[in-house]
Design a protein around this motif. Structure first.
Motif, PDB file in Angstrom:
ATOM      1  N   GLU A 153      88.030  54.753   8.818  1.00 40.30           N
ATOM      2  CA  GLU A 153      88.693  56.057   8.666  1.00 40.30           C
ATOM      3  C   GLU A 153      88.763  56.789  10.013  1.00 40.30           C
ATOM      4  OE1 GLU A 153      86.442  58.078   5.707  1.00 40.30           O
ATOM      5  OE2 GLU A 153      87.471  57.120   4.030  1.00 40.30           O
ATOM      6  N   LEU A 154      87.668  56.742  10.774  1.00 44.71           N
ATOM      7  CA  LEU A 154      87.654  57.391  12.095  1.00 44.71           C
ATOM      8  C   LEU A 154      88.609  56.700  13.050  1.00 44.71           C
ATOM      9  CD1 LEU A 154      83.835  58.107  12.418  1.00 44.71           C
ATOM     10  CD2 LEU A 154      85.645  59.836  12.582  1.00 44.71           C
ATOM     11  N   ALA A 155      88.669  55.372  12.995  1.00 46.82           N
ATOM     12  CA  ALA A 155      89.585  54.638  13.872  1.00 46.82           C
ATOM     13  C   ALA A 155      91.032  55.028  13.583  1.00 46.82           C
ATOM     14  CB  ALA A 155      89.388  53.136  13.697  1.00 46.82           C
ATOM     15  N   GLU A 156      91.359  55.200  12.301  1.00 45.07           N
ATOM     16  CA  GLU A 156      92.712  55.613  11.926  1.00 45.07           C
ATOM     17  C   GLU A 156      92.975  57.059  12.353  1.00 45.07           C
ATOM     18  OE1 GLU A 156      95.328  54.228  10.391  1.00 45.07           O
ATOM     19  OE2 GLU A 156      94.500  52.217  10.187  1.00 45.07           O
ATOM     20  N   PHE A 157      92.018  57.925  12.104  1.00 48.60           N
ATOM     21  CA  PHE A 157      92.198  59.357  12.387  1.00 48.60           C
ATOM     22  C   PHE A 157      92.326  59.626  13.884  1.00 48.60           C
ATOM     23  CE2 PHE A 157      90.665  63.727  12.994  1.00 48.60           C
ATOM     24  CZ  PHE A 157      91.473  64.404  12.078  1.00 48.60           C
ATOM     25  N   LEU A 158      91.486  58.946  14.666  1.00 51.92           N
ATOM     26  CA  LEU A 158      91.487  59.158  16.120  1.00 51.92           C
ATOM     27  C   LEU A 158      92.452  58.221  16.846  1.00 51.92           C
ATOM     28  CD1 LEU A 158      87.641  59.589  16.700  1.00 51.92           C
ATOM     29  CD2 LEU A 158      89.367  61.378  16.365  1.00 51.92           C
ATOM     30  N   MET A 159      93.132  57.345  16.046  1.00 56.31           N
ATOM     31  CA  MET A 159      94.125  56.413  16.597  1.00 56.31           C
ATOM     32  C   MET A 159      93.528  55.477  17.638  1.00 56.31           C
ATOM     33  SD  MET A 159      97.485  58.891  16.773  1.00 56.31           S
ATOM     34  CE  MET A 159      96.613  60.339  17.407  1.00 56.31           C
ATOM     35  N   LEU A 160      92.372  54.905  17.276  1.00 59.59           N
ATOM     36  CA  LEU A 160      91.674  53.977  18.175  1.00 59.59           C
ATOM     37  C   LEU A 160      91.927  52.541  17.715  1.00 59.59           C
ATOM     38  CD1 LEU A 160      88.275  55.873  18.561  1.00 59.59           C
ATOM     39  CD2 LEU A 160      90.179  55.800  20.189  1.00 59.59           C
ATOM     40  N   LYS A 161      92.943  51.901  18.292  1.00 57.63           N
ATOM     41  CA  LYS A 161      93.301  50.547  17.886  1.00 57.63           C
ATOM     42  C   LYS A 161      92.181  49.545  18.173  1.00 57.63           C
ATOM     43  CE  LYS A 161      98.291  51.225  18.502  1.00 57.63           C
ATOM     44  NZ  LYS A 161      99.517  50.744  19.204  1.00 57.63           N
ATOM     45  N   ASN A 162      91.516  49.718  19.315  1.00 56.14           N
ATOM     46  CA  ASN A 162      90.448  48.779  19.672  1.00 56.14           C
ATOM     47  C   ASN A 162      89.282  48.855  18.679  1.00 56.14           C
ATOM     48  OD1 ASN A 162      91.889  47.935  21.848  1.00 56.14           O
ATOM     49  ND2 ASN A 162      90.755  49.143  23.361  1.00 56.14           N
ATOM     50  N   LEU A 163      88.969  50.052  18.222  1.00 53.31           N
ATOM     51  CA  LEU A 163      87.887  50.194  17.247  1.00 53.31           C
ATOM     52  C   LEU A 163      88.275  49.563  15.910  1.00 53.31           C
ATOM     53  CD1 LEU A 163      85.138  51.259  16.400  1.00 53.31           C
ATOM     54  CD2 LEU A 163      86.213  53.469  15.866  1.00 53.31           C
ATOM     55  N   LYS A 164      89.519  49.751  15.489  1.00 56.72           N
ATOM     56  CA  LYS A 164      89.955  49.131  14.242  1.00 56.72           C
ATOM     57  C   LYS A 164      89.917  47.610  14.348  1.00 56.72           C
ATOM     58  CE  LYS A 164      93.523  49.267  10.685  1.00 56.72           C
ATOM     59  NZ  LYS A 164      94.819  49.829  10.254  1.00 56.72           N
ATOM     60  N   SER A 165      90.331  47.077  15.490  1.00 61.88           N
ATOM     61  CA  SER A 165      90.253  45.624  15.708  1.00 61.88           C
ATOM     62  C   SER A 165      88.814  45.139  15.663  1.00 61.88           C
ATOM     63  CB  SER A 165      90.889  45.259  17.058  1.00 61.88           C
ATOM     64  OG  SER A 165      92.249  45.611  17.083  1.00 61.88           O
ATOM     65  N   PHE A 166      87.919  45.937  16.241  1.00 64.97           N
ATOM     66  CA  PHE A 166      86.493  45.600  16.226  1.00 64.97           C
ATOM     67  C   PHE A 166      85.983  45.551  14.779  1.00 64.97           C
ATOM     68  CE2 PHE A 166      81.990  46.750  16.355  1.00 64.97           C
ATOM     69  CZ  PHE A 166      81.504  45.880  17.320  1.00 64.97           C
ATOM     70  N   CYS A 167      86.418  46.513  13.962  1.00 63.72           N
ATOM     71  CA  CYS A 167      86.010  46.553  12.551  1.00 63.72           C
ATOM     72  C   CYS A 167      86.579  45.360  11.779  1.00 63.72           C
ATOM     73  CB  CYS A 167      86.456  47.858  11.901  1.00 63.72           C
ATOM     74  SG  CYS A 167      85.640  49.332  12.530  1.00 63.72           S
ATOM     75  N   MET A 168      87.836  45.015  12.051  1.00 65.33           N
ATOM     76  CA  MET A 168      88.469  43.887  11.353  1.00 65.33           C
ATOM     77  C   MET A 168      87.757  42.574  11.688  1.00 65.33           C
ATOM     78  SD  MET A 168      90.705  45.406   9.601  1.00 65.33           S
ATOM     79  CE  MET A 168      89.598  46.821   9.669  1.00 65.33           C
ATOM     80  N   LYS A 169      87.383  42.411  12.945  1.00 63.39           N
ATOM     81  CA  LYS A 169      86.661  41.197  13.351  1.00 63.39           C
ATOM     82  C   LYS A 169      85.327  41.118  12.629  1.00 63.39           C
ATOM     83  CE  LYS A 169      84.876  38.770  17.412  1.00 63.39           C
ATOM     84  NZ  LYS A 169      84.705  38.805  18.905  1.00 63.39           N
ATOM     85  N   TRP A 170      84.654  42.248  12.492  1.00 62.05           N
ATOM     86  CA  TRP A 170      83.359  42.261  11.792  1.00 62.05           C
ATOM     87  C   TRP A 170      83.545  41.937  10.308  1.00 62.05           C
ATOM     88  CZ3 TRP A 170      81.136  45.042   7.795  1.00 62.05           C
ATOM     89  CH2 TRP A 170      79.744  44.937   7.669  1.00 62.05           C
ATOM     90  N   LEU A 171      84.594  42.477   9.698  1.00 57.89           N
ATOM     91  CA  LEU A 171      84.847  42.231   8.273  1.00 57.89           C
ATOM     92  C   LEU A 171      85.135  40.760   8.003  1.00 57.89           C
ATOM     93  CD1 LEU A 171      86.995  45.333   7.277  1.00 57.89           C
ATOM     94  CD2 LEU A 171      84.749  44.714   6.367  1.00 57.89           C
TER      95      LEU A 171
END
Length: 445
Positions: free
Chosen positions: A102-120
């Motif tokens: 949610e924070l990655a989407e809200f703050l528009m942090l693509k690298n953080l979202k990618s990091f989360c997807m890799k972990w998932l």
């Protein structure tokens, strides 16, 4: 002076800046708040987030006060998210992953979202629980992300998940998968209809009567309990569906609404059977050429390896001899109501050489098979689901002492196994992944 054509960017060292954040130095010029929690950071670092960059360059109140209040996330996840901009990796868990996405989407942090997807992608089925499954399911629906083992967990635990209130928040495609997914045939139709009724009550403003009618008509209403039908015809939007009223009107009060089928060999034509539907009082002639068609050149159908897949569909285990002396197995299914037949190739993963299926049983789309090892007193039990054209079975467990004499499965995904000794029965619950042993005494008359 020689030089390389490629441009290499220097990796920034945030050690000093991180130390200043830890000490809450005066050089930290922007304050981030969440409720009563607040902490100072460097605006030059947070500007890597498009959210903060836009806010600092605009005439918003935050740009003049130097204070930003966030309404998403928790203090712990907000701090780790902002420190991600300083080069620190957040500590992800199944409990906080939703907050980080949610924070990655809200703050528009693509690298953080990618990091989360890799972990998932690294999350295994064994790590999931019903609660974390519901959170990830909601996450995947809202943010269109894929969790590889999520569907596998749902397939095995829908009997418990279907009562979870969070399942009501699913979108239409997810609901249709829950109701009609091929791997979810082990869930009773009554439970699916009750879930669908609860879902409709929460989405009355977004659904049409025509869509609800199309969904209900996909069910085999002959398998629905009378009390469920009586309840549905009194509740909107189901009270306007004639198909439910007709099913209730034609409901038989003579007991179970399940199809009971009597099987017997033809007696004249080899490998042909006659099936008597005891409910509809209708005979069906089952011809092996109708079941196998052009796919099988040599087919042996055994009455001991036939059974009911659903209340109106029957299955046969077929064998074909191959060059190495073994047998290739497939499953033929015949629906007594529609007259349709389907064939599925059986694929056993890690099957020992020169060993064939000894026992096979299925309920809905859930299948179990057994192989008795010839050189020792050991049996291997396999489990899997019906796919589009094949049934892939993986080894579930092995019995080291005593080969299997009989096995069967019910619609609740409970497998019963009787060994050759016939002095006990093993009950395996596929939904709860539990195995229990019960001593028995069998008398033969």
């Amino acid at each position: 002076m020689e030089f390389e054509n490629t441009v290499t960017r220097p990796i920034p060292d945030y050690t000093l800046l991180k130390m200043e954040v830890t000490q809450q130095s005066k050089s930290c010029d922007i304050k981030v708040k969440s409720g009563k929690w607040e902490k100072l950071y460097h605006s030059c670092v947070l500007a890597k987030s498009p959210f903060f960059e836009h806010m600092m360059c605009s005439k918003f109140r935050e740009s003049s006060t130097g204070t930003v209040e966030l309404s998403v996330g928790t203090p712990a996840t907000i701090d780790q998210t902002l420190m991600f901009l300083y080069g620190e990796e957040p500590k992800l868990t199944l409990k906080n992953i939703e907050s980080f996405v949610e924070l990655a989407e809200f703050l528009m942090l693509k690298n953080l979202k990618s990091f989360c997807m890799k972990w998932l992608r690294g999350v295994s089925v064994e790590q999931l629980t019903d609660d974390s499954c519901m959170s990830l399911l909601q996450l995947s629906t809202v943010y269109n992300i894929t969790v590889p083992y999520l569907i596998k967990y749902i397939d095995a635990h829908l009997m418990s998940l279907i009562h979870n209130p969070q399942l009501i928040s699913l979108d239409k495609p997810s609901v249709e998968y829950i109701l009609f997914g091929k791997r979810l045939g082990y869930v009773p139709v009554d439970e699916k209809l009750k879930y669908f009724e609860r879902w409709c009550q929460c989405h009355m403003d977004t659904i049409s009567l025509q869509w609800v009618k199309e969904i209900v008509q996909k069910f085999n209403l002959h398998d629905v309990s009378k009390n469920i039908l009586e309840d549905l015809v009194q509740r909107p939007p189901f009270d306007g569906l004639d198909c439910l009223k007709d099913a209730l009107m034609n409901y038989s009060d003579s007991g179970s609404n399940m199809h009971k089928v009597l099987l017997m060999p033809d007696g004249v034509v080899k490998n042909c059977f006659w099936g008597l539907d005891l409910q509809q009082k209708h005979w069906y002639r089952i011809d092996p050429s109708y079941l196998t068609g052009k796919y099988m050149s040599t087919t042996v159908l055994s009455l001991k390896k036939a059974g009911l897949r659903t209340s109106s569909e029957m299955y046969f285990v077929n064998f074909r001899k191959i060059r190495d002396g073994g047998k290739r197995s497939s499953i033929s299914c015949l629906n007594f109501v529609t007259g349709e037949s389907n064939m599925y190739r059986v694929v056993l993963e890690f099957k020992p050489p020169c060993c064939d299926i000894k026992h096979f049983t299925m309920a809905g789309d859930l299948c179990f098979a057994c192989i008795n090892i010839n050189d020792d007193s050991r049996s291997l039990v396999y489990a899997g689901h019906v796919g589009r054209k094949s049934i892939h079975l993986s080894q579930l467990f092995s019995l080291r002492k005593g080969k299997i004499y009989k096995m069967c499965v019910n619609e609740l995904s409970e497998l019963a196994i009787i060994p050759n000794s016939k002095d006990y029965v093993l009950l395996y619950n596929f939904t709860e992944l539990s195995l229990t042993k019960k001593n028995i005494r069998i008398s033969f008359v």
